[in-house]
Each structure stands twice: as C-alpha cells, then as structure tokens.
Design a protein around this motif. Structure first.
Motif, short mmCIF file in Angstrom:
data_model
loop_
_atom_site.label_atom_id
_atom_site.label_comp_id
_atom_site.label_asym_id
_atom_site.label_seq_id
_atom_site.Cartn_x
_atom_site.Cartn_y
_atom_site.Cartn_z
N ALA A 30 43.71 59.03 35.51
CA ALA A 30 42.79 60.09 35.94
C ALA A 30 42.64 61.16 34.86
N ARG A 31 43.73 61.42 34.13
CA ARG A 31 43.70 62.44 33.09
C ARG A 31 43.22 61.92 31.74
N SER A 32 43.00 60.63 31.64
CA SER A 32 42.75 60.01 30.34
C SER A 32 41.39 60.33 29.75
N GLY A 33 40.44 60.72 30.59
CA GLY A 33 39.10 61.02 30.10
C GLY A 33 38.22 59.81 29.95
N ALA A 34 38.58 58.69 30.58
CA ALA A 34 37.75 57.48 30.51
C ALA A 34 36.37 57.77 31.08
N PRO A 35 35.29 57.41 30.34
CA PRO A 35 33.94 57.72 30.81
C PRO A 35 33.50 56.80 31.94
N GLY A 36 32.83 57.37 32.93
CA GLY A 36 32.32 56.57 34.03
C GLY A 36 33.43 56.03 34.90
N ALA A 37 33.03 55.32 35.94
CA ALA A 37 34.01 54.83 36.91
C ALA A 37 34.51 53.42 36.58
N ARG A 38 33.72 52.64 35.86
CA ARG A 38 34.04 51.23 35.70
C ARG A 38 35.32 51.00 34.89
N LEU A 39 35.45 51.70 33.77
CA LEU A 39 36.62 51.50 32.92
C LEU A 39 37.90 51.95 33.63
N SER A 40 37.86 53.10 34.27
CA SER A 40 39.03 53.58 35.01
C SER A 40 39.38 52.62 36.13
N ALA A 41 38.37 52.11 36.83
CA ALA A 41 38.62 51.17 37.93
C ALA A 41 39.27 49.89 37.41
N THR A 107 41.90 38.16 38.36
CA THR A 107 42.24 38.83 37.11
C THR A 107 41.12 39.82 36.75
N VAL A 108 41.41 40.71 35.81
CA VAL A 108 40.45 41.78 35.50
C VAL A 108 39.13 41.22 34.99
N HIS A 109 39.17 40.21 34.16
CA HIS A 109 37.90 39.68 33.64
C HIS A 109 37.10 38.95 34.71
N ARG A 110 37.77 38.50 35.76
CA ARG A 110 37.05 37.88 36.89
C ARG A 110 36.52 38.96 37.84
N ALA A 111 37.30 39.99 38.06
CA ALA A 111 36.86 41.06 38.96
C ALA A 111 35.74 41.90 38.33
N TYR A 112 35.75 42.00 36.99
CA TYR A 112 34.74 42.80 36.29
C TYR A 112 33.99 41.88 35.31
N ASP A 113 34.36 41.86 34.08
CA ASP A 113 33.79 40.97 33.07
C ASP A 113 34.70 41.01 31.87
N GLU A 114 34.47 40.10 30.92
CA GLU A 114 35.39 39.98 29.79
C GLU A 114 35.41 41.24 28.92
N ALA A 115 34.25 41.80 28.65
CA ALA A 115 34.19 42.98 27.79
C ALA A 115 34.95 44.15 28.43
N THR A 116 34.75 44.35 29.72
CA THR A 116 35.46 45.43 30.41
C THR A 116 36.95 45.17 30.42
N ALA A 117 37.35 43.90 30.59
CA ALA A 117 38.78 43.57 30.59
C ALA A 117 39.41 43.87 29.23
N ILE A 118 38.73 43.52 28.16
CA ILE A 118 39.25 43.80 26.83
C ILE A 118 39.42 45.30 26.63
#
Length: 312
Positions: A30-41, A107-118
């Motif tokens: 939450a404190r990291s400053g990640a932009p938008g909701a997708r990366l934090s999620a 897994t994260v790349h299945r729940a989101y996508d490969e780029a987001t997982a990386i």
C-alpha cells in the motif's frame, strides 16, 4: 491432520507469523506507490494467498534466540518473504516451470497476464530491499547493510537465481553439455549443490538474518548455519517426495511434473526409501546443530520435523 497440527505450539507460532507477515506486506504494498490498481493487486495475489511463511518464521525464531522480539524481526522476515514470493511468480511463468496453480489458486500470470506477472515479481524483488534499507527496520546502519548484503547474495546468481539456472540446464533446456531437450544425468553431489542454491540459500538467509539482528557470536552463527543447511536440504527432499507421492488438491499445485520435465532430484537418484532415510538423517543433523541453545530452540527443532512431515 496436517504436519503442523501434530505440533500444537508450532502450529500456533506459524499461524501467528503468517498473519503478521501478511499484514506487514499488505501495508508495504500500500505504501509502495505502485500506479493504478492492477499492479498492486497482482503483488497481493502473489503474497497474500496463504502459504506456510516458513522463511519469515525462521527469521523471527532465529532472532528470538537472542532476545529480539518478533515485531523487531518482522521487517527482515517480510523482506525475505517478498523475495520468495517474487521467485514463485517468475518460476511459474511459461518460460520457466509453466504452472497454472499455486497455493490452490491460479498463478499470477493466469490470474492476470504474463507482463503483469513479470512486473509484479520485479516489484516484490525491489520492495524487499526498500524495506531493509528503511531505518525503521533496524537503527544500526551497519546491521541494515549486512541484512541487505545477505539477502542479495542469497537471492542472486550465487544463490537462488544461479540455482534456478542450473535446474533449467539440468532439464536439457540449453545445448551446453547435452543435446537440447535431453535432461542431464547429474550425480548426487551436483544435485545437492543445485538445490542448496535454488532452495537452500533463502532458508539459510532466514537464519542468518535472525543472527544478524540478534548480534550473534561467530559460534552461534555457525550453529544456526549448520541447522539451516540441513533444513534446506530436508525441505527440498520433502518437496520432491510430494511431487512423486502427493495429491494436487492437498499440495496446492500440479504434481508429477519433476519426472515429466526430467528434473534432477535426490528422490530420482536415491529412490523413495533412500530419500526418506536421508530426510531423517538431515532432521537429526538439524536438531543436533541447535543443542547448544537448549529449550530456547524448541520451535526451530519442531520446524525441522514439520518440514520433513509436511503434506503441502
């Protein structure tokens, strides 16, 4: 009944660590400053889906041997867990182990996508060092620097990353040393070295972090390192046995993949009974390493037995 439930005090301690680590990591994201909701999620998907939290538990219990309270060891414990979770995200990618399930859910790349997982994995990797560099983690800058160096070594090319590369090479992923696609027939000592890097390095770092926080003596650090080395090898053998004998619904991920991929394991080299005998020997070795700490090390000893008996 799970392996932890057979040891009530350990089960309580593991559950408390899991809850505290999850809350700390959630706050750090939450404190990291990640932009938008997708990366934090995606980062939360990777870190807050349960798990044994064994590595942070080892940090906290190792530090407790020297009177360090759990809240003071928590940042170092959470940083290590961020590294572990990032490694799982990347290991699960199609280019690596190509897994669809982790801890009983996609897994994260299945729940989101490969780029987001990386990127989620990269985010957790760098968040770990942001946590360790914060003076709230430890007031002594020399200890903070030692923690950072310790984790970098364990996670880097001489540790986890290098071990993963050796593991892929052993599967025959590359042309060096064998025809492409043909697994290497590694001797047992090479398998032990590979696994000590890929799996054991972070487990050793957990105990080293506790010793650094506790200002342990060289002799005390050496005892903890002997324990951690034995536990690291035991953990991998137990994991390999689960891949052979476990049920996917209990393990929380696909099983039977090691043999299919031609992975080099001690189970494959020693057979199931030989691997179980080695597992028992390693647990005894881990227990003996902590004898000098007396009853203060009870939970760490219990953890060694839990690692050998685990079913997921």
């Amino acid at each position: 009944m799970s392996a932890a439930e057979n040891r009530p005090a350990l089960a309580v301690a593991l559950a408390a660590t899991a809850d505290s680590v999850a809350a700390y990591i959630d706050g750090a994201i939450a404190r990291s400053g990640a932009p938008g909701a997708r990366l934090s999620a995606a980062m939360r998907h990777a870190t807050l889906a349960g798990g044994k939290r064994l590595r942070p538990f080892l940090v906290i219990e190792s530090a407790a041997l020297f009177g360090v309270p759990s809240h003071a060891a928590m940042p170092a414990a959470a940083a290590l867990e961020c590294i572990h979770c990032y490694s799982l995200v990347h290991d699960d990618l199609p280019a690596m182990d190509n897994d669809d399930m982790r801890r009983g859910r996609p897994t994260v790349h299945r729940a989101y996508d490969e780029a987001t997982a990386i990127l989620a994995g990269d985010g957790l990797l760098t968040l770990a060092f942001e946590i360790l560099a914060d003076d709230a983690t430890e007031t002594d800058p020399a200890v903070r620097l030692a923690l950072i160096a310790s984790l970098a070594r364990a996670a880097g090319v001489a540790g986890m990353i290098g071990g993963q590369m050796l593991d892929l090479a052993a599967e025959g992923r590359f042309a060096e040393g064998a025809a492409h696609g043909v697994p290497l027939d590694l001797p047992a000592d090479s398998i032990i070295e590979l696994q000590a890097m890929k799996t054991g390095a972070l487990l050793r770092q957990a105990c080293e972090a506790g010793a650094l926080l506790g200002r342990a003596s060289p002799a005390e650090r050496a005892s903890l390192d002997r324990y951690a080395r034995a536990v690291g090898r035991a953990f991998q053998i137990a994991d390999d046995l689960l891949d052979v004998e476990g049920e996917a619904g209990l393990v929380g991920k696909a099983v039977g993949k090691d043999a299919a991929a031609g992975k080099a394991t001690l189970v494959g080299k020693l057979g199931i009974e030989g691997a179980r005998a080695e597992l028992a020997r390693l647990v005894s070795e881990a227990e003996a390493a902590l004898a000098g700490f007396g009853s203060a090390a009870t939970l760490l000893v219990e953890a060694a037995y839990f690692i050998a008996d685990r079913r997921n």
